[in-house]
Design an enzyme around this catalytic site. Structure first.
Site, PDB file in Angstrom:
ATOM      1  N   LYS A  26     -19.223  -3.653 -10.372  1.00  0.00           N
ATOM      2  CA  LYS A  26     -19.819  -4.114  -9.120  1.00  0.00           C
ATOM      3  C   LYS A  26     -19.452  -5.557  -8.819  1.00  0.00           C
ATOM      4  CE  LYS A  26     -23.786  -0.977  -9.187  1.00  0.00           C
ATOM      5  NZ  LYS A  26     -25.267  -0.865  -9.175  1.00  0.00           N
TER       6      LYS A  26
ATOM      7  N   LYS B 123     -11.072  -4.019   0.591  1.00  0.00           N
ATOM      8  CA  LYS B 123     -10.743  -3.081   1.651  1.00  0.00           C
ATOM      9  C   LYS B 123      -9.267  -2.708   1.616  1.00  0.00           C
ATOM     10  CE  LYS B 123     -11.322  -2.540   6.642  1.00  0.00           C
ATOM     11  NZ  LYS B 123     -11.756  -3.205   7.877  1.00  0.00           N
ATOM     12  N   GLY B 124      -8.993  -1.425   1.451  1.00  0.00           N
ATOM     13  CA  GLY B 124      -7.626  -0.930   1.490  1.00  0.00           C
ATOM     14  C   GLY B 124      -6.775  -1.277   0.299  1.00  0.00           C
ATOM     15  N   ALA B 125      -7.359  -1.829  -0.768  1.00  0.00           N
ATOM     16  CA  ALA B 125      -6.577  -2.241  -1.935  1.00  0.00           C
ATOM     17  C   ALA B 125      -7.042  -1.487  -3.169  1.00  0.00           C
ATOM     18  CB  ALA B 125      -6.708  -3.744  -2.150  1.00  0.00           C
TER      19      ALA B 125
ATOM     20  N   LYS C  59      -8.591   3.211  -5.375  1.00  0.00           N
ATOM     21  CA  LYS C  59      -8.773   2.751  -3.994  1.00  0.00           C
ATOM     22  C   LYS C  59     -10.001   3.459  -3.434  1.00  0.00           C
ATOM     23  CE  LYS C  59      -5.491   2.285  -0.827  1.00  0.00           C
ATOM     24  NZ  LYS C  59      -4.471   2.632   0.195  1.00  0.00           N
TER      25      LYS C  59
ATOM     26  N   ASP D 242       7.842  -0.003   3.370  1.00  0.00           N
ATOM     27  CA  ASP D 242       7.165  -1.236   2.960  1.00  0.00           C
ATOM     28  C   ASP D 242       7.536  -1.578   1.519  1.00  0.00           C
ATOM     29  OD1 ASP D 242       5.538  -3.456   3.315  1.00  0.00           O
ATOM     30  OD2 ASP D 242       3.721  -2.416   2.676  1.00  0.00           O
TER      31      ASP D 242
END
Length: 479
Positions: free
Chosen positions: A200, A206-208, A222, A319
């Site tokens: 925690k 976010k998004g990683a 993720k 990418d």
């Protein structure tokens, strides 16, 4: 008697789809059950199953009142004996086992306790006996179900009311955007979310991907953030990435472990690579030795060639950059980050970025000019990125260093400029420079495919070994 034992053991055949992972000598992942001192190596599949089990029996399955008394098979371990007696409502037998020292909270391979079993079957006397022995009233099985939830699902209201009066909690069942209507359609890769522990203190990036533990094994996870569940575009992106990860298997591509799609939060789990990414590695090491540069180049090329050769549709990375290239414990490179950019398919070999403004970072100088300018492109956009990476590996510095990334991207993609080679020509084979120039050529048609890149790199390695260049530094560990 043999039929009962066979039913009890039948569930073991499903073990392959869950549990922790271990790496075999062939570097492939196989599944094994997590180790728990109270957990038997069997799955209790006799009678009613967990209310959240994907292949559970129907809640209105009838139980015959005329069913003859069955004794406990002799070849069951103590945990399975306890669960069997709970399923048959044998209060006396349970008390005798507990008096012998058996843990009242012993669990099977699915994390089910005797209290779960008794609640499913509606044996009020057994439930009372177990509670008097301090059974964990809120214990959850691998699907997250509690005894109270099971009792409620199967309509055993007397048991349910007793458990509620003792303070039992009924977990809320929250549907996800990927919840299947038919429980038998639950994907084989589905993981038990209770077995994935994310610290925690790390928070949710976010998004990683972030480091977590799954049954004691380090993994990368993720987690789909809460705001995404009502966003169809984010759900589709999650589903797309998951679909690609599920089907790829290659030593130079990140290994998919599993996913959570039927519970909230939804998450994707992949292997953990302790040595970080190539970007951090290059910052520490600078210019690499010729042997390591070529080995890394071959790792990247082989992984990318595999993605491009996927059937029926090739996977265009779009990418490719050092941050999306990971190092495993042995120093081998693995491609990651593919599937993050959604593409619109124009034809069999042509595509376009679906939402250019949202997905393309214009400070990313690794992307090809046609991607930067939001044009139609093909597989060779990844060859351009490979050329830029190979330059940084051999030169030891980013292109056009120390200019800011936004300026570098404009110079390369809009002005067609390329950095000069500062490393002495005798330090690297001349063919390396020629290969880089071919890869990052402004005209996509001139760039080689990754199958051609591999052939050229293999020839460079062979020539260097044959001519004996760099005898002290040019050693190939794979030879």
């Amino acid at each position: 008697m043999e039929n009962i034992t066979a039913q009890l053991k039948r569930g073991i055949s499903r073990q392959f789809s869950t549990g922790s992972i271990r790496r075999t000598l062939s570097r492939q992942f196989t599944r094994q059950s997590s180790l728990d001192p109270r957990r038997t190596n069997m799955r209790f599949s006799f009678g009613r199953q967990s209310s959240l089990d994907p292949i559970r029996r129907s809640p209105d399955s009838s139980k015959s009142d005329d069913e003859p008394h069955m004794s406990v098979p002799e070849n069951l371990d103590s945990t399975m004996q306890l669960l069997f007696m709970a399923s048959k409502g044998d209060v006396r037998g349970i008390e005798e086992l507990l008096d012998e020292g058996i843990d009242v909270n012993s669990i099977d391979l699915d994390g089910r306790t005797a209290l779960h079993i008794a609640a499913c079957e509606g044996h009020l006397g057994v439930v009372k006996a177990l509670l008097s022995r301090r059974a964990n009233i809120d214990a959850r099985d691998r699907w997250g179900s509690t005894a109270a939830a099971d009792a409620k699902y199967y309509g055993n209201l007397d048991v349910y009311n007793l458990l509620k009066a003792r303070g039992a909690k009924v977990p809320k069942t929250r549907k996800t955007p990927m919840t299947v209507s038919n429980p038998r359609e639950v994907p084989e890769y589905e993981l038990n979310p209770l077995e994935v522990q994310v610290r925690k203190s790390d928070g949710i990036s976010k998004g990683a991907y972030q480091v977590a533990k799954w049954n004691g094994t380090r993994v990368s996870v993720k987690i789909l953030d809460k705001d995404s569940y009502s966003d169809p575009e984010r759900i589709n992106a999650f589903r797309h990435e998951l679909t690609l990860l599920e089907k790829v298997r290659h030593p130079n591509v990140i290994q998919f472990v599993g996913a959570v799609t039927q519970n909230i939060p939804m998450m994707i789990v992949v292997e953990y690579n302790p040595k970080g990414d190539l970007s951090v590695y290059l910052q520490k090491k600078g210019r690499l030795s010729p042997s390591k540069a070529l080995r890394f180049a071959l790792d990247i090329a082989r992984g990318m060639n595999y993605l491009h050769e996927c059937k029926p549709d090739p996977i265009i990375h779009c990418d490719l950059k050092p941050k999306n290239i990971l190092l495993d414990r042995g120093g081998q490179l693995k491609i990651s980050g593919f599937g993050m950019i959604r593409l619109s398919k124009i034809s069999q070999d042509k595509a376009k970025v679906a939402n250019h403004k949202a997905h393309i970072d214009l400070s990313n100088y690794y992307i090809a000019p046609e991607v930067y300018k939001d044009e139609i492109f093909d597989l060779r956009v990844d060859a351009h990125s490979f050329g830029v990476i190979l330059y940084e590996i051999t030169e030891g510095v980013p292109v056009f260093h120390p200019r800011p990334p936004e300026e570098v991207a404009r110079m390369m993609c809009l002005e067609g400029k390329r950095p000069v080679f500062k490393t002495k020509s005798r330090s690297y084979p001349p063919d390396i420079k020629e290969l880089i120039e071919k890869c990052w050529h402004p005209e996509a048609g001139i760039r080689p495919t990754f199958s051609e890149i591999i052939i050229r790199l293999d020839k460079i390695v062979a020539n260097c070994s044959k001519q004996g260049w760099w005898k002290d530094t040019f050693k190939f560990p794979w030879k």
